[in-house]
Design an enzyme around this catalytic site. Structure first.
Site, PDB file in Angstrom:
ATOM      1  N   LYS A 728      43.958   3.426  29.439  1.00 36.72           N
ATOM      2  CA  LYS A 728      44.301   4.607  28.652  1.00 36.72           C
ATOM      3  C   LYS A 728      45.304   4.285  27.539  1.00 36.72           C
ATOM      4  O   LYS A 728      46.040   3.310  27.603  1.00 36.72           O
ATOM      5  CB  LYS A 728      44.897   5.680  29.566  1.00 36.72           C
ATOM      6  CG  LYS A 728      43.934   6.204  30.624  1.00 36.72           C
ATOM      7  CD  LYS A 728      44.619   7.252  31.492  1.00 36.72           C
ATOM      8  CE  LYS A 728      43.667   7.782  32.557  1.00 36.72           C
ATOM      9  NZ  LYS A 728      44.314   8.798  33.425  1.00 36.72           N
ATOM     10  N   CYS A 729      45.336   5.171  26.542  1.00 34.23           N
ATOM     11  CA  CYS A 729      46.389   5.130  25.527  1.00 34.23           C
ATOM     12  C   CYS A 729      47.692   5.633  26.162  1.00 34.23           C
ATOM     13  O   CYS A 729      47.664   6.564  26.963  1.00 34.23           O
ATOM     14  CB  CYS A 729      46.036   6.029  24.347  1.00 34.23           C
ATOM     15  SG  CYS A 729      44.583   5.507  23.416  1.00 34.23           S
ATOM     16  N   PRO A 730      48.843   5.036  25.820  1.00 37.05           N
ATOM     17  CA  PRO A 730      49.065   3.960  24.853  1.00 37.05           C
ATOM     18  C   PRO A 730      49.039   2.571  25.482  1.00 37.05           C
ATOM     19  O   PRO A 730      49.395   1.603  24.835  1.00 37.05           O
ATOM     20  CB  PRO A 730      50.457   4.286  24.339  1.00 37.05           C
ATOM     21  CG  PRO A 730      51.177   4.797  25.554  1.00 37.05           C
ATOM     22  CD  PRO A 730      50.136   5.584  26.311  1.00 37.05           C
ATOM     23  N   PHE A 731      48.638   2.480  26.755  1.00 31.22           N
ATOM     24  CA  PHE A 731      48.751   1.190  27.435  1.00 31.22           C
ATOM     25  C   PHE A 731      47.775   0.147  26.878  1.00 31.22           C
ATOM     26  O   PHE A 731      48.032  -1.048  26.960  1.00 31.22           O
ATOM     27  CB  PHE A 731      48.555   1.380  28.941  1.00 31.22           C
ATOM     28  CG  PHE A 731      49.600   2.260  29.559  1.00 31.22           C
ATOM     29  CD1 PHE A 731      50.924   1.856  29.606  1.00 31.22           C
ATOM     30  CD2 PHE A 731      49.284   3.510  30.061  1.00 31.22           C
ATOM     31  CE1 PHE A 731      51.904   2.663  30.150  1.00 31.22           C
ATOM     32  CE2 PHE A 731      50.252   4.331  30.605  1.00 31.22           C
ATOM     33  CZ  PHE A 731      51.569   3.915  30.656  1.00 31.22           C
ATOM     34  N   ASN A 732      46.658   0.611  26.303  1.00 27.49           N
ATOM     35  CA  ASN A 732      45.744  -0.356  25.684  1.00 27.49           C
ATOM     36  C   ASN A 732      46.406  -1.023  24.473  1.00 27.49           C
ATOM     37  O   ASN A 732      46.231  -2.212  24.233  1.00 27.49           O
ATOM     38  CB  ASN A 732      44.425   0.317  25.293  1.00 27.49           C
ATOM     39  CG  ASN A 732      44.611   1.700  24.708  1.00 27.49           C
ATOM     40  OD1 ASN A 732      45.641   1.994  24.103  1.00 27.49           O
ATOM     41  ND2 ASN A 732      43.617   2.559  24.881  1.00 27.49           N
TER      42      ASN A 732
END
Length: 790
Positions: A728-732
């Protein structure tokens, strides 16, 4: 590769040819590592920790194989592997250190003997397991093995099972717990109702970092509806499992999220939709007695005490009069090529030419007559597999650990070797300890099933005296039956080199303090976690490294302990707001605790302090690319990744330990302690955030650069890739930026992203960081981002 002339089914031949072609594409640089990874996993091929080496996992439903098939597996190990066959806790056989260029030919060799690797890995239905004594057990309701084979065959290569949200595990049991139903996605227990065979069904069980006990679905499903039931449950999982968040994708999390009432409703809908569909009949419900060749009995060992002990420990009478199951103990689940060929020959000469892999990582030969015991023992002694002690305390289970697994933290195999050595050399194990089980995993994921052991270990790391040191978390009191499971309780974390001492101390305490007939699990329940934590607390320390340098090195290694091969933690400027919000939340909760303390509301003070601790933990775990809604999951990860690494003070471990132990009626002293330490944790979290911002660093964890990545950077890097599908964003973005940080300027990174926000936001953020976005192309419903490092 031309396999047309071989006696291999067309669909299997096509798979082998496709694999060979894909390897050629990889060789030519026409496919990236991550795209190839998904392809090879579906074929049962895992990448090892060692560059260029693969692990090939076969799929043996119910653990069954013929002598011919074992001969074939031995030939594979001899030609393509390092000469060792390894049995897993899912009754598979794995072969390690296989060069990718040899895999296709190896798959062809296996296919000629009817052995497949298809869907032994990846997000598929894994090997269907069953009690290894199915069909021969004197206490079974009926033989469940044919049903296990039928389910495995039906779901293999089925469109439904090719891209599940996560792996899916099914087991069958016929009697008293060998099937391990409560720890499976579908656990089936044999039942007869009104003279009709069927199964009691549990669903949603599993181990991993956060184990779940399976829940009751139906009391009885007739055998004729078994395949329909399995297909319906898998369909529910496929539709409602979280394919975007791999860490929450197992069926157990779907059950948690939706609840069993909703799950039953969805299952009934899927089941009804399948009404009228024709399912294949399940073959031969009772296998007959196989033909046994003539042989000459061997009585030379009758007076040998070791032979008598072996007979008493490794042999069990079958329900078929005059026949016996003979179990062969394998240390670490391993046996070599010559041993494998000898076992195949033994089964041919003295039994029914069948061999079964057990969930305890041993092998069993059924259909042995009593007058063949001496012959078999003689041949086992010649190959070093004559040791007594299966399915008792000396029969220890473990995973491959850090020797080959990319996720391994500690060398669990090295620990088990040490435990075996000590038990063979003076570590007294009497009959009253036979029910005690010991299991070890090299990381929290429980491939060694440590959660269901009487004494379980999972690998971790922690600094002692400023030195990063291999550790084991000790779990006590686990056990499982066919209907229920009690997961072991985490008691303490100790240095790896102290794990054997912990085992011995625990067992000595049990022997000295148990009541008549009291099993170890019951003894642990009576004495409790705090008792055993205090008992083992003396083992938390190590001498200074100058006095005992070997204490800081993992079992089976001569090198300094390191986590570098596992990669580093992650942080990025783009998630600063998320960290700040959570630290602000921690400060707010801490202030509310102050107000409660002023009002002498001590219970509320502790509650606010706990909320502050959780918020601080969530803030720093953002830098690891992690987010948890479950508070306990969050705290456990915070302890292992932040406290144990001494990123924050080690004293905060006491906060985590005290979460469960804090009484309802807190006094002023306890409230002040909670509030004080929670405030100090907030302060340390803010200091860490400030350091990362001022240094513009993405790294929070200790350990330095990965030497492999550093070497790539120094050599110009070239093209690398990272698969962020489901992240998921922002982990990507976090993971992309940290990957780029390890690469040299001019290097190229390919990033796989989901459509939508990930494919829109990550390229924009990376471009804002000054890197060059070379391309963004759509491929098979997702996007490939190509970036050139600035």
């Amino acid at each position: 590769m031309d396999t047309k002339a071989l006696n291999i089914p067309d669909e299997v031949r096509q798979e082998i040819d496709a694999f060979a072609a894909e390897v050629e594409r990889l060789n030519r640089g026409e496919v990236g590592d991550d795209d190839f990874k998904r392809f090879r996993l579906q074929q049962g091929i895992y990448g090892q920790r060692q560059d260029g080496e693969q692990m090939v996992r076969t799929k043996l439903p119910a653990g069954k194989m013929t002598s011919d098939q074992l001969h074939c597996l031995a030939d594979f190990a001899d030609k393509y592997s390092h000469g060792i066959l390894h049995i897993t806790t899912r009754q598979d056989i794995q072969l390690h250190y296989v060069n990718i260029q040899n895999v296709a030919q190896g798959l062809e060799d296996l296919a000629q003997s009817g052995v497949t690797t298809r869907e032994a890995c990846g997000n598929t239905v894994r090997n269907v397991t069953a009690c290894h004594k199915a069909g021969t057990c004197s206490t079974e309701v009926f033989d469940v093995a044919p049903y296990a084979l039928a389910v495995s065959k039906y779901l293999l290569r089925k469109d439904l099972t090719q891209n599940l949200p996560r792996k899916f595990k099914i087991s069958f049991g016929g009697c008293n717990g060998c099937g391990l139903a409560p720890i499976h996605d579908i656990g089936l227990k044999a039942v007869i109702q009104n003279d009709v065979r069927g199964f009691r069904v549990l669903i949603g069980g599993g181990l991993g970092s956060f184990p779940h006990a399976a829940k009751h679905l139906v009391d009885f499903i007739p055998q004729d509806n078994l395949l329909q039931l399995c297909e319906a449950i898998v369909s529910v999982f496929d539709k409602y499992g979280d394919k975007r968040n791999r860490n929450k994708a197992r069926l157990k999390f779907v059950v948690d999220k939706l609840g069993m009432d909703k799950i039953k409703e969805l299952y009934e809908e899927e089941y009804a939709a399948l009404n009228g569909k024709t399912y294949p009949a399940i073959e031969d419900l009772e296998s007959g007695i196989p033909e046994i060749p003539a042989y000459k009995p061997n009585n030379h060992h009758d007076s040998d005490p070791e032979f008598q002990l072996w007979k008493g420990r490794n042999i069990e009478a079958q329900k078929q009069e005059g026949f016996n199951n003979v179990q062969i103990k394998l240390i670490l689940g391993d046996f070599n090529v010559s041993q494998a060929k000898a076992l195949a020959s033994i089964a041919e000469k003295y039994a029914g030419a069948s061999i079964i892999c057990t969930v305890n990582q041993n092998v069993m030969i059924p259909w042995v007559k009593e007058n063949a015991f001496g012959c078999i023992y003689h041949e086992l002694k010649n190959i070093g597999l004559h040791k007594a002690g299966t399915e008792e305390i000396r029969d220890i289970t473990c995973c491959p650990g850090s020797e080959t697994c990319n996720l391994g933290i500690t060398a669990s195999r090295g620990l088990v070797q040490e435990l075996n050595k000590e038990m063979e050399n003076g570590f007294e194990t009497t009959k009253d300890l036979d029910h005690v089980s010991i299991k070890a995993s090299g990381c929290p994921n429980s491939c060694g099933q440590h959660h269901i052991a009487s004494i379980g270990f999972h690998g971790g790391a922690k600094k002692i005296n400023g030195i990063l040191t291999p550790h084991y978390e000790v779990f006590l009191g686990g056990r499982v039956s066919e209907d229920d499971v009690v997961f072991g309780t985490s008691v303490i974390k100790i240095p790896a080199k102290n794990a054997p001492a912990a085992t011995k101390l625990t067992l000595e305490d049990y022997k000295a303090g148990k009541q008549d007939g009291e099993m170890f699990g019951e003894y642990f329940d009576r004495k409790g976690k705090i008792y055993f934590r205090d008992l083992l607390s003396q083992l938390k320390a190590l001498p200074e490294i100058e006095k005992s340098p070997e204490s800081y090195i993992d079992y089976g290694s001569t090198e300094k302990f390191s986590l570098e091969d596992r990669g580093q933690g992650e942080c990025a400027g783009a998630v600063t707001d998320m960290i700040t919000d959570r630290i602000t939340e921690a400060e707010r909760a801490h202030f509310q605790g102050k107000l409660s303390l002023e009002k002498k509301s001590f219970k509320e003070t502790c509650q606010h302090a706990k909320r502050s601790v959780i918020a601080s933990a969530r803030a720093l775990l953002v830098t690891e690319g992690m987010d948890f809604n479950d508070d306990w999951e969050c705290l456990k990860k915070f302890q292992s990744l932040v406290i144990d690494m001494e990123i924050v003070s080690a004293k905060f471990a006491k906060l985590i330990d005290s979460f469960e132990a804090t009484p309802e009626a807190a006094d002023e002293k306890m409230a002040e302690w909670w509030l004080s330490d929670a405030g100090e944790l907030v302060a340390e979290s803010k200091k860490i955030q400030g350091t990362m911002q001022s240094e513009k660093t993405l790294r929070m964890r200790v350990g330095g650069d990965d030497p492999k990545e550093k070497a790539k950077s120094e050599n110009g890097g070239g093209k690398q890739s990272i698969d962020l599908l489901g992240v998921k964003c922002p982990f990507n973005y976090v993971k992309t930026k940290i990957k780029l940080e390890t690469m040299a300027p001019g290097s190229v990174l390919e990033v796989l992203l989901d459509a939508g926000e990930p494919s829109e936001n990550v390229p924009r953020s990376i471009k804002n960081d000054g890197h060059k976005v070379v391309s963004l192309t759509e491929e098979n419903g997702h996007y490939k981002l190509t970036v050139e490092k600035n």
